[in-house]
Design an enzyme around this catalytic site. Sequence first.
Site, PDB file in Angstrom:
ATOM      1  N   ARG A  15       0.836  -1.209   0.000  1.00 59.85           N
ATOM      2  CA  ARG A  15       0.000   0.000   0.000  1.00 59.85           C
ATOM      3  C   ARG A  15       0.874   1.263   0.000  1.00 59.85           C
ATOM      4  O   ARG A  15       0.938   1.975  -0.996  1.00 59.85           O
ATOM      5  CB  ARG A  15      -0.925  -0.008   1.236  1.00 59.85           C
ATOM      6  CG  ARG A  15      -2.055   1.003   1.152  1.00 59.85           C
ATOM      7  CD  ARG A  15      -1.709   2.427   1.586  1.00 59.85           C
ATOM      8  NE  ARG A  15      -1.171   2.506   2.953  1.00 59.85           N
ATOM      9  CZ  ARG A  15      -0.643   3.593   3.454  1.00 59.85           C
ATOM     10  NH1 ARG A  15      -0.557   4.707   2.733  1.00 59.85           N
ATOM     11  NH2 ARG A  15      -0.155   3.611   4.693  1.00 59.85           N
ATOM     12  N   HIS A 209       9.951   6.799   7.615  1.00 64.02           N
ATOM     13  CA  HIS A 209      10.471   6.848   6.251  1.00 64.02           C
ATOM     14  C   HIS A 209      11.965   7.136   6.360  1.00 64.02           C
ATOM     15  O   HIS A 209      12.398   7.875   7.248  1.00 64.02           O
ATOM     16  CB  HIS A 209       9.743   7.918   5.436  1.00 64.02           C
ATOM     17  CG  HIS A 209       8.371   7.466   5.022  1.00 64.02           C
ATOM     18  ND1 HIS A 209       7.965   7.408   3.721  1.00 64.02           N
ATOM     19  CD2 HIS A 209       7.329   7.019   5.757  1.00 64.02           C
ATOM     20  CE1 HIS A 209       6.717   6.957   3.658  1.00 64.02           C
ATOM     21  NE2 HIS A 209       6.303   6.720   4.884  1.00 64.02           N
ATOM     22  N   CYS A 240       9.379   9.616  -1.776  1.00 70.38           N
ATOM     23  CA  CYS A 240       8.784  10.662  -0.952  1.00 70.38           C
ATOM     24  C   CYS A 240       8.270  11.745  -1.876  1.00 70.38           C
ATOM     25  O   CYS A 240       9.038  12.329  -2.631  1.00 70.38           O
ATOM     26  CB  CYS A 240       9.826  11.236   0.007  1.00 70.38           C
ATOM     27  SG  CYS A 240       9.200  12.611   0.998  1.00 70.38           S
TER      28      CYS A 240
END
Lengths: 302, 302
Positions: A15, A209, A240
């Site tokens: 996802r 992240h 990103c």
Amino acid sequence: MQLPKRVQIKEVGPRDGLQNEIMFIPTDAKIKLINQLSDTGLNYIEVTSFVHPKWIPQLADAAEVLKEIKRNTDITYAALVPNSKGLERALDAHVDEVSVFMSASEGHNKSNINKSIDETFPVLKEVVDGALAAGKRVRGYISTVISCPYDGYTKPEQVVYVAERLFDMGITEISLGDTIGVGVPTQVDALLQEMLHHFKAEQLAMHFHDTRGTALANVMTSLANGITKFDSAFGGLGGCPYAKGASGNVATEDLLYLLHEMGIETGVNLKKIQQTALSIERIIGKNLSSKLAAIARGEEES
Amino acid sequence: MQLPKRVQIKEVGPRDGLQNEIMFIPTDAKIKLINQLSDTGLNYIEVTSFVHPKWIPQLADAAEVLKEIKRNTDITYAALVPNSKGLERALDAHVDEVSVFMSASEGHNKSNINKSIDETFPVLKEVVDGALAAGKRVRGYISTVISCPYDGYTKPEQVVYVAERLFDMGITEISLGDTIGVGVPTQVDALLQEMLHHFKAEQLAMHFHDTRGTALANVMTSLANGITKFDSAFGGLGGCPYAKGASGNVATEDLLYLLHEMGIETGVNLKKIQQTALSIERIIGKNLSSKLAAIARGEEES
């Protein structure tokens, strides 16, 4: 060094990873990748998102993916759901668990959801109510918990404010996201110290992240604060949207290496995750930034 | 979280980075890169190695590089020296400080130096004596302090054994190298706890390779143990001879990001180091694994 004995990995690559890849991964390939992940020992996979395909065309095949994957009864197959319409589609596709999401900062929430933070709660409440009524657990994501690309640093109190309202709805667990990957351990520590005044460690997961390489250092700080649940993506998929060419989610295989070498159990097979990372690299035709994928690739080539 | 207020970065890219790149970087380009580094606020740069060109052809121009760079009097320009012959060449080229090296593990020492650990001490003693007599400070590298590609895990006591003998020779500082980049914070912590029973934190520097993404997590553990000196390489140059395609030294710019965001001063300009990383990427014609270099590259492209 005080560390937990066991950690749960929540694999979000299908996802959070694939929604940020530029290309549309064919539905068959997605299903194969998720089936491959189902064979690694993971017990939680977030497989897709029911956000409207207009916003995330990469996951327009959400229902098909969720219906067609081979289910392992030991694994929770979750999906992201933005509203009641999405919930209907997710339930229809037999989702095991539902995730809702919003941001801790007004700027990112507005940009992402087109609502203020306070306007978002009723929308999520409707989803949570519906999911609970259907017998599903609900997980909540809070984005930009460290910093926001629009508003700058996020105050830990703001994260507490959002989390309290989500838990009040009946959400089981909240995943705290350093969405733009700017966080460093001192900031993570400050956030968790504040959060743990209000909530238990087992109610929280961390979602890092690795945009600036600090994800595993932040994991260490989280472990030291008693956190035992981490989101990650095989291959370090994701990129990103706010930093071109940058890394995505912390790579599941890099996280596993760190944990296993410190004697922390996860139940997940590192080699099998490395292989899944190489599978997605072949599909998208480029090397990802994961370190353990690079090592596996080097071993295959030599 | 107890952290030091200031950290010294020892830039080893021109030596440890370039010696592991496959191509020979033209001498002019090396000189330009080092001059560029001299303008970043760094106060220590290891510029080259006087190991025989038969072993490290990439640095066959050691004397020329050391002679031709523009010296900044605030900066220590150091070079690696394996033996008396190398010392003679280094002194002739006006080196500021000398580094000697050996391994904590027999297997790696034998492979790298072709001598047992105990046979290596007299060779290094000759270099140290010569350097001290010439009024130069000497730094010692100990490789494979966490694990060895031949012997497996290294006992902290073995690192203490080697370090004691090096300090007895009159070496000022020892840099502890996780040469193959396998270390995790629990191992670094165990090593440092043992080392700090015998030596002071200011006598030690840490030298991490980011082969498995754990370097910054290991930096955090080192900082928590009071270590204030770290080796790093601009761009994360270096690769790993034991893992094809893998990352090299921890990238100076990634380390700077971590430290500066935690409020730790280094005196080094992050943007200028990012630019130097992009310079070497253009020369070698490939992207390096540094995260902050990737961000700078993305900003230039957009």
